[in-house]
Design an enzyme around this catalytic site. Structure first.
Site, PDB file in Angstrom:
ATOM      1  N   HIS A  22      -3.277  44.221  -3.499  1.00 20.01           N
ATOM      2  CA  HIS A  22      -4.212  45.248  -3.052  1.00 20.01           C
ATOM      3  C   HIS A  22      -4.631  44.912  -1.624  1.00 20.01           C
ATOM      4  CE1 HIS A  22      -8.127  47.376  -2.892  1.00 20.01           C
ATOM      5  NE2 HIS A  22      -7.731  48.083  -3.933  1.00 20.01           N
ATOM      6  N   ASP A  75      -7.019  37.234  -7.716  1.00 23.34           N
ATOM      7  CA  ASP A  75      -7.673  38.544  -7.754  1.00 23.34           C
ATOM      8  C   ASP A  75      -7.557  39.068  -9.187  1.00 23.34           C
ATOM      9  OD1 ASP A  75      -8.308  41.235  -7.739  1.00 23.34           O
ATOM     10  OD2 ASP A  75      -6.976  41.763  -6.078  1.00 23.34           O
ATOM     11  N   GLN A  88      -8.099  43.705 -11.991  1.00 22.29           N
ATOM     12  CA  GLN A  88      -7.436  44.508 -13.015  1.00 22.29           C
ATOM     13  C   GLN A  88      -7.178  43.724 -14.299  1.00 22.29           C
ATOM     14  OE1 GLN A  88      -6.957  47.706 -12.737  1.00 22.29           O
ATOM     15  NE2 GLN A  88      -7.491  47.903 -10.583  1.00 22.29           N
ATOM     16  N   LYS A 127     -15.016  48.032 -12.958  1.00 23.02           N
ATOM     17  CA  LYS A 127     -13.752  48.246 -13.646  1.00 23.02           C
ATOM     18  C   LYS A 127     -13.806  47.798 -15.107  1.00 23.02           C
ATOM     19  CE  LYS A 127     -11.041  47.667  -9.402  1.00 23.02           C
ATOM     20  NZ  LYS A 127     -10.726  49.076  -9.148  1.00 23.02           N
ATOM     21  N   CYS A 170      -4.536  51.837  -2.358  1.00 24.23           N
ATOM     22  CA  CYS A 170      -4.902  50.670  -1.537  1.00 24.23           C
ATOM     23  C   CYS A 170      -3.842  49.580  -1.658  1.00 24.23           C
ATOM     24  CB  CYS A 170      -6.279  50.136  -1.925  1.00 24.23           C
ATOM     25  SG  CYS A 170      -7.629  51.264  -1.573  1.00 24.23           S
TER      26      CYS A 170
END
Length: 424
Positions: A141, A218, A221, A244, A382
């Site tokens: 991302h 990261d 998600q 999220k 993104c």
């Protein structure tokens, strides 16, 4: 020609059987799912951008504003004490959720993006010199690309990129080759927002640490969909966002190993991150407060706790099992749509279905689906380098959550057939 992942490939054959979710009951917890769009039931399939909120999160924010609101960490009066306790209890809840060893390893931020920028500016930049390297992957991302580009420009370091295959799988042999004596940090996504690929994070961490290199993950998600234990992973940093995972917008988490956080200088200055301030010198607070300058998102921090409780009450394994089933079903349905090509066909995926149609631009797909009450994401997500890798300007992306149903998947593909009628 359609391109679809085989149904069996999307299932973890070694995963233990779990009791299925009562999805219809779960849906009653989300007021927005009762809404109609253009006279049709809302089918919300944009969960990778932001999830919806259950009633317990909404009510937690309402209760705070109606009964308990005050600024935190500063007041001796009752409301301040109550709000401070709730905010810090949420920090403990996050620590338990990701299996951190110490509550001091949990830094509250505005989201994954700010968490990564914090590490880039406070951990990486002071350590980088010309010729040093930071390694990322080709499926990142923008939030895990641009901060590293900035610090490389400021320090003379170099950004290296591990490539991915045509299926959207990280090329591990290339990743390992790019770990060199010049590498000072690895920053890699756990689950790709644009492809759905679940990276072999544990192996990546092992390879980085074998070379003496710290690694940031990261997890934006991953945290909503998978069980995450940072001690078992042994990552140095892990970042994710509340919005999220059924929590409020504007609250995020940076996990960092305590030894790293204690050695890092502040990134932002202001109230609450200090011990003593004089015009001659300021001394700084201990982690995590050292990195939490100013009045924080109090309601966001407090309401993150019931969001975590809600997910844990459903069970992360049950959530993953149902979302895998939805993805498998959607992938199977995609094979029946002429001219549909899935972008990201890794055998190990989270609940993201990105695709293109030969006859229509993704923005047109999204517009027609919206007429049918179906909300998906269209664009580059993104992740423009991912689009360039697959030679597409954009994709249409349906992303599933535990409150979605097979009937909503059917609605998605009925809408796609309308797209074919218009453009085919």
């Amino acid at each position: 020609m359609s391109s679809a992942v085989p149904l069996d490939a999307l299932r973890d054959t070694h995963a233990p059987r779990v009791e299925p979710l009562d999805v219809e009951r779960v849906r009653q917890d989300f007021p927005i799912l009762q809404r109609k769009i253009r006279g049709k039931p809302l089918v919300y399939l944009d969960n990778a951008a932001s999830s919806q909120r259950p009633r317990v999160v909404i009510e937690a924010i309402r209760k705070l504003y109606e009964q308990d609101y005050a600024n935190i960490h500063r007041g001796v009066h009752t409301l301040s004490q109550v709000a401070t306790e709730a905010y810090e209890n949420s920090r403990d809840k996050v620590r338990q959720f990701i299996g951190a060893a110490d509550r001091r390893e949990i830094v509250f931020t505005r989201g994954t993006t700010e968490s990564i920028n914090l590490v880039a500016n406070s951990f990486a930049r002071p350590r980088l010199q010309p010729g040093d390297e930071i390694l990322i992957t080709a499926m990142e991302h923008h939030a895990n690309i641009v901060p590293w580009q900035l610090v490389c420009e400021q320090t003379g370091a170099r950004l290296r990129v591990a490539p991915i295959s045509d299926e959207g799988i990280l090329r591990m042999e290339e990743f390992a080759r790019l770990l060199t004596p010049r590498t000072r940090l690895v920053a890699a996504v756990h689950v790709s927002n644009a492809l759905g690929t679940i990276n072999p994070i544990r192996r990546m961490i092992e390879l980085a640490h074998a070379a003496g290199i710290p690694i940031l993950i990261d997890g934006a998600q991953a945290a909503p969909h998978l069980r995450v234990n940072v001690q078992q992973l042994d990552c140095d940093f892990y970042a994710f966002s509340g919005h999220k995972m059924c929590g409020p917008t504007g609250i995020g988490v940076l996990y960092g190993k305590l030894a790293h956080l204690e050695a890092m200088p502040p990134w932002q200055g202001g109230g609450d991150m200090i011990n003593v301030v004089t015009f001659e010198k300021t001394t700084y607070n201990d982690p995590p407060q050292r990195f939490e300058a100013g009045t924080p998102n109090i309601e966001g921090g407090i309401a993150l706790a019931p969001a975590i409780d809600y997910l844990l009450g459903l069970g992360m394994d049950r959530i993953a099992a149902w979302e895998n089933e939805l993805l498998a079903y959607a992938t199977q349905c995609a094979a029946d749509i002429p001219g549909l090509r899935i972008i990201g066909t890794a055998p190990c995926k989270a609940s993201v279905l990105s695709f293109v149609l030969d006859c229509a631009h993704p923005h047109d797909i999204g517009t027609i689906l919206d007429q049918e009450g179906v909300a998906i994401r269209t664009g580059h997500h993104c992740a423009q380098p991912v689009m360039q890798r697959f030679n597409v300007p954009a994709t249409a992306r349906a992303s599933f959550s535990f409150y979605n149903t097979r009937e909503e998947v059917d609605a998605l593909f009925r809408g796609l057939r309308k797209v074919l009628e218009v453009f085919g």
